[in-house]
Design an enzyme around this catalytic site. Structure first.
Site, PDB file in Angstrom:
ATOM      1  CE  LYS A  52       2.490 -27.594  47.093  1.00  0.00           C
ATOM      2  NZ  LYS A  52       1.116 -27.988  47.338  1.00  0.00           N
ATOM      3  CD  GLN A  96      -1.939 -26.570  48.470  1.00  0.00           C
ATOM      4  OE1 GLN A  96      -1.169 -27.012  47.621  1.00  0.00           O
ATOM      5  NE2 GLN A  96      -1.648 -26.601  49.750  1.00  0.00           N
ATOM      6  CG  ASP A 119      -0.718 -34.223  46.128  1.00  0.00           C
ATOM      7  OD1 ASP A 119       0.294 -33.867  46.754  1.00  0.00           O
ATOM      8  OD2 ASP A 119      -1.676 -33.472  45.880  1.00  0.00           O
TER       9      ASP A 119
END
Ligand code: GUN
Length: 281
Positions: A52, A96, A119
């Site tokens: 990422k 995460q 997200d």
């Protein structure tokens, strides 16, 4: 059969985003920023986060990773999120997953400002997506959606079967397909005749985590099949779709690896840019 090249699609999306970030930099004299919080030292999470960060830098985003040991107190993480919520240079926040057991995942998700929730997991974004309003959309289903649209721009009236009902994939995928006027069937582990349901589909999205579940004789000729699965088996990494069999009947199919995975990360960058743009209005 069209082998959907997720790596290529992701590279194209990153190129578009790079251009856009350069334009935003001229317009606003600043670039979107993505902050990732990584807790613990689980290998897969570390690899994801490294990818990422690399991709974010490649398109010109400001990127930061904050690491905590897996013994970190929940309070410390929540306070850091609050701090990032109030930091104007941070456009997107991602914590995460999975998290250590002593940290309440839902509390963490709900502490992230909905406007910075890249997200798309915050209940506000989940609700907005299901109501058809503007929202952040979870990265994996967004990537699947963009790949499906490239193959078939007009999805109106198509029959779509989503295999799996997770908050991460199945449910948001369903909302995206509904928005495109598909007739969507959500199937899962208790579905009576999964094969019969799949055989009806013009589009199948498999996201259940069962290795090679969707067989060649489950798929209608010329269906589009998207494989979200990543399963470690004795024979290596396989998806939720029996690739060799299904490739003989499908019109288009994503490979594992090299299909959905690369697009997920590119979509995270896209969400970060979208959050930045919305914050500038
Ligand atoms: N872990 C695996 N996939 C994801 C994802 O899409 N978002 C977050 N936050 N964690 C993950």
């Amino acid at each position: 059969m069209i082998l959907i090249d997720g790596k290529k699609a992701a590279a194209e999306l990153r190129e578009e985003l790079k251009q856009e970030v350069a334009e935003l930099k001229i317009k606003y004299n600043k670039v979107p920023g993505l902050t990732v919080i990584l807790i613990g030292d689980m290998a897969p999470s570390q690899i994801y986060v490294r990818n990422k960060e690399k991709s974010a830098n490649e398109v010109g985003l400001k990127s930061e990773v904050i690491k905590y040991p897996d013994t970190v107190e929940e309070k410390t993480v929540l306070e850091k999120i609050e701090e990032l919520n109030n930091d104007e240079s941070v456009s997107g926040i991602l914590v995460q997953l999975p998290l250590p057991k002593h940290i309440d995942k839902q509390k963490v998700i709900e502490t992230i400002a909905p406007s910075k929730d890249v997200d798309g997991f915050h209940p506000m974004n989940v609700g907005n997506l299901s109501s058809g309003y503007e929202s952040s959309v979870p990265c994996t289903p967004l990537g699947c959606y963009l790949m499906i649209k490239k193959i078939e721009p007009n999805l109106s009236g198509k029959k779509a079967v989503v295999v799996g009902r997770s908050n991460l994939n199945g449910k948001p995928m369903t909302q995206l397909l509904l928005k495109e006027n598909c007739t969507v069937t959500i199937t899962h582990s208790r579905t009576k005749d999964l094969k019969a349901e799949c055989l009806e589909a013009d589009i199948i999205v498999a996201a259940v985590g069962i290795p090679e579940l969707v067989k060649g004789d489950w798929v209608k000729k010329d269906a589009i099949v998207i494989d979200v699965g990543i399963n470690k088996t004795e024979n290596g990494l396989v998806g939720d779709v029996a690739f060799d069999e299904v490739s003989k009947v499908a019109k288009a199919l994503t490979p594992v690896p090299g299909g959905v995975g690369p697009m997920t990360i590119a979509c995270l960058l896209k969400n970060t840019v979208e959050c930045f743009k919305r914050s500038q209005i």
